[in-house]
Design a protein around this motif. Structure first.
Motif, PDB file in Angstrom:
ATOM      1  N   GLY A  47     -21.924 -19.898   1.012  1.00 23.79           N
ATOM      2  CA  GLY A  47     -21.414 -19.253   2.219  1.00 23.79           C
ATOM      3  C   GLY A  47     -19.907 -19.134   2.304  1.00 23.79           C
ATOM      4  N   ALA A 130     -22.222  -9.827  14.301  1.00 20.90           N
ATOM      5  CA  ALA A 130     -22.519 -11.041  13.530  1.00 20.90           C
ATOM      6  C   ALA A 130     -21.325 -11.987  13.435  1.00 20.90           C
ATOM      7  CB  ALA A 130     -22.982 -10.645  12.124  1.00 20.90           C
ATOM      8  N   GLN A 132     -20.538 -14.395  15.130  1.00 19.09           N
ATOM      9  CA  GLN A 132     -20.829 -15.805  15.447  1.00 19.09           C
ATOM     10  C   GLN A 132     -21.081 -16.635  14.181  1.00 19.09           C
ATOM     11  OE1 GLN A 132     -22.812 -13.239  16.025  1.00 19.09           O
ATOM     12  NE2 GLN A 132     -24.983 -13.745  16.013  1.00 19.09           N
ATOM     13  N   TYR A 133     -21.339 -15.969  13.057  1.00 15.56           N
ATOM     14  CA  TYR A 133     -21.571 -16.720  11.807  1.00 15.56           C
ATOM     15  C   TYR A 133     -20.277 -17.014  11.057  1.00 15.56           C
ATOM     16  CZ  TYR A 133     -26.248 -15.021  12.783  1.00 15.56           C
ATOM     17  OH  TYR A 133     -27.433 -14.747  13.390  1.00 15.56           O
ATOM     18  N   VAL A 197     -19.393 -18.742   6.143  1.00 11.30           N
ATOM     19  CA  VAL A 197     -20.412 -18.364   7.124  1.00 11.30           C
ATOM     20  C   VAL A 197     -21.423 -19.498   7.252  1.00 11.30           C
ATOM     21  CG1 VAL A 197     -20.116 -15.889   6.714  1.00 11.30           C
ATOM     22  CG2 VAL A 197     -21.874 -17.139   5.442  1.00 11.30           C
ATOM     23  N   SER A 198     -22.032 -19.562   8.430  1.00 12.98           N
ATOM     24  CA  SER A 198     -22.971 -20.649   8.707  1.00 12.98           C
ATOM     25  C   SER A 198     -24.406 -20.260   8.368  1.00 12.98           C
ATOM     26  CB  SER A 198     -22.888 -21.029  10.189  1.00 12.98           C
ATOM     27  OG  SER A 198     -23.133 -19.878  10.982  1.00 12.98           O
ATOM     28  N   ASN A 199     -24.615 -18.991   7.945  1.00 11.08           N
ATOM     29  CA  ASN A 199     -25.961 -18.546   7.607  1.00 11.08           C
ATOM     30  C   ASN A 199     -25.880 -17.230   6.821  1.00 11.08           C
ATOM     31  OD1 ASN A 199     -28.585 -17.568   7.539  1.00 11.08           O
ATOM     32  ND2 ASN A 199     -29.108 -18.424   9.536  1.00 11.08           N
ATOM     33  N   ALA A 202     -28.600 -14.579   7.556  1.00  9.95           N
ATOM     34  CA  ALA A 202     -28.464 -13.877   8.835  1.00  9.95           C
ATOM     35  C   ALA A 202     -27.376 -12.803   8.758  1.00  9.95           C
ATOM     36  CB  ALA A 202     -28.147 -14.883   9.940  1.00  9.95           C
ATOM     37  N   VAL A 203     -26.327 -13.062   7.973  1.00  5.95           N
ATOM     38  CA  VAL A 203     -25.254 -12.073   7.846  1.00  5.95           C
ATOM     39  C   VAL A 203     -25.783 -10.822   7.137  1.00  5.95           C
ATOM     40  CG1 VAL A 203     -23.030 -11.611   6.721  1.00  5.95           C
ATOM     41  CG2 VAL A 203     -23.397 -13.779   7.927  1.00  5.95           C
ATOM     42  N   GLU A 303     -26.376 -23.710   9.383  1.00 13.63           N
ATOM     43  CA  GLU A 303     -27.275 -23.880  10.535  1.00 13.63           C
ATOM     44  C   GLU A 303     -28.416 -24.834  10.194  1.00 13.63           C
ATOM     45  OE1 GLU A 303     -28.438 -20.004  11.846  1.00 13.63           O
ATOM     46  OE2 GLU A 303     -26.511 -19.666  12.826  1.00 13.63           O
TER      47      GLU A 303
END
Ligand SMILES: Cc1cc2nc3c(=O)[nH]c(=O)nc-3n(C[C@H](O)[C@H](O)[C@H](O)COP(=O)(O)OP(=O)(O)OC[C@H]3O[C@@H](n4cnc5c(N)ncnc54)[C@H](O)[C@@H]3O)c2cc1C
Length: 415
Positions: A47, A130, A132-133, A197-199, A202-203, A303
């Motif tokens: 990430g 997106a 928030q990631y 990124v935290s995921n 999801a991105v 996450e």
């Protein structure tokens, strides 16, 4: 589909970013994958959006390091003995590209892509909802020996040349950033301009959703069904055949499965890597990815928990998983950070698609008109997906490319 201008094969971060950039330019695009969006290599990575990466990984120069790998004692690397004859030519080419002058040359040639990495991700995240990631908290690299830290001089010189900020820290400085780290290291470097990124899954999914919102079509199909249909290319999908004048191959480590039957053989090998998720003990926490450089692993907050990713394993892409590096590195990782129980019982395996000169291939497929390549992003596919998407979309649309793409041509490997 009524009219398709371009088909993108492969919905990892690279293919999805390309499809989105093409759709943003008004092209009618079909994005084809046999699996779900972003579920393969682009799912399990560390990430890191490595906007401040400079030098590519190099073949070990010290005999001691090579011996540790050969004896399977190294936590940073592993190999399957039976695979060595097959990968030997690639390893020799990788070693030739690892001499210091060539590493610096690679850094300069890859720089235009890396320089856009964070900004181009942020732009796509903003329009895809997106952000928030995204964590713009940099990344921290730890060094256990003064020798390893001293070897960073050429990298620091290039950082100055590229205008990249860095902070060389002692243990207290690193702990001020990450208080949960134990002082098992002696020096650290903080690269504030990197992001993470935290995921990652999801991105990629968010970019695919944005692509659909712009009118892009996502289809399930096997890229290996690609064939010429008159002066267009056609691929078979669950919705029937789709044809277009332009096709982009963004199949990551599976690209050779399509290209070799078409007569294009490029020197791609894979560096396999694993991840596992852990809980942190007590109140321990991480704010950013942290690399234990000499031991070749990374820990980062995701996450799902603290994700620990491993270094390179040289083995056939489809060989059974052999996650032995965890046995070698876990004592070191636990000494560094209070890792608790496993957060899930899965061990993920992915394959970094790598060319020996550590440059991706972005551009036309030689001898195959209408076919474009976006492959071989190695350790940096997440990082470089959006910049690659921009560059290739500019090339396909006939716009002025933001950088000279000559360094990424596939022809460099052909006689
Ligand atoms: C352990 C590890 C850690 C990493 N950490 C980082 C990091 O921190 N930062 C970073 O930038 N990079 C990192 N990477 C590298 C990065 O994950 C890859 O470079 C990147 O995911 C490659 O993306 P891709 O889109 O090219 O490939 P993929 O994500 O693999 O996408 C290829 C797609 O093609 C599809 N496909 C394959 N064959 C067919 C077929 N026949 N028909 C239809 N579809 C097909 C697959 O289903 C897949 O969706 C890491 C990699 C590993 C293994």
């Amino acid at each position: 589909m009524a009219r398709t201008d371009a088909i993108v094969l492969g919905a990892g971060i690279v293919g999805t970013s390309i499809a989105l950039h093409l759709a943003k330019r008004g092209l009618s695009v079909a994005l084809v994958d046999r699996a779900g969006v972003g579920e393969q290599t682009s799912y399990g990575n560390s990430g890191v959006i490595e906007g401040s990466t400079i030098l590519p990984p190099a073949f070990p120069t010290s005999f001691a390091a090579l011996l540790r790998v050969a004896l399977k004692r190294a936590s940073e690397a592993n190999y399957h003995l039976s695979f060595l004859p097959q990968v030997a030519p690639w390893l020799l080419a990788f070693r030739a590209a690892s001499v210091s002058g060539r590493l610096a040359e690679t850094a300069r040639l890859n720089r235009p892509l890396f320089a856009r990495a964070v900004a181009d991700h942020e732009a796509l995240m903003e329009e895809a909802g997106a952000t928030q990631y995204l964590r713009k908290t940099g990344w921290l690299k730890l060094y256990r020996s003064d020798t390893a830290f001293a070897a960073l001089k050429p990298e620091f010189e290039l950082a100055a040349e590229f205008g990249l900020p860095l902070q060389a820290l002692d243990v207290a400085g690193a702990q001020a950033l990450e208080p949960s780290l134990n002082p098992v290291f002696t020096r650290a470097v903080f690269w504030p301009k990197a992001a993470s990124v935290s995921n990652p899954l999801a991105v990629t999914r968010a970019y695919a959703k944005r692509f659909s919102a712009l009118g892009g079509v996502m289809l399930v199909g096997d890229a290996r069904s690609l064939h010429k249909a008159g002066n267009r290319w056609r691929v078979e999908t669950n919705e029937g055949g789709v044809d277009a004048p332009e096709v982009v191959v963004a199949l990551g480590p599976w690209a050779p499965d399509l290209l070799e039957p078409l007569g294009l053989k490029l020197p791609m090998a894979v560096k396999r890597g694993y991840h596992r998720h852990f809980r942190a003990q007590g109140n321990a926490a991480l704010q950013r990815p942290v690399v234990d450089v000499e031991n070749g692993y990374l820990i980062t907050p995701m996450e799902q928990g603290i994700r620990l990713t491993t270094g390179a394993e040289f083995a056939a892409r489809d060989a059974a998983p052999t996650p032995v590096q965890f046995d070698r590195l876990m004592p070191k990782a636990r000494a560094l950070f209070p890792l608790g129980e496993r957060a899930d019982d899965k061990t993920w395996l992915g394959s970094r698609p790598c060319f020996p000169d550590s440059r991706p291939v972005i551009g036309r497929a030689p001898g195959l008109p209408g076919l474009w390549l976006a492959i071989g992003h190695a350790h940096w596919g997440l990082t470089l997906g959006p910049a690659t998407g921009r560059l290739l979309a500019e090339m396909i649309s006939g716009d002025q490319p933001f950088c000279d793409p000559a360094a990424y041509r596939a022809e460099r490997f052909l006689p």
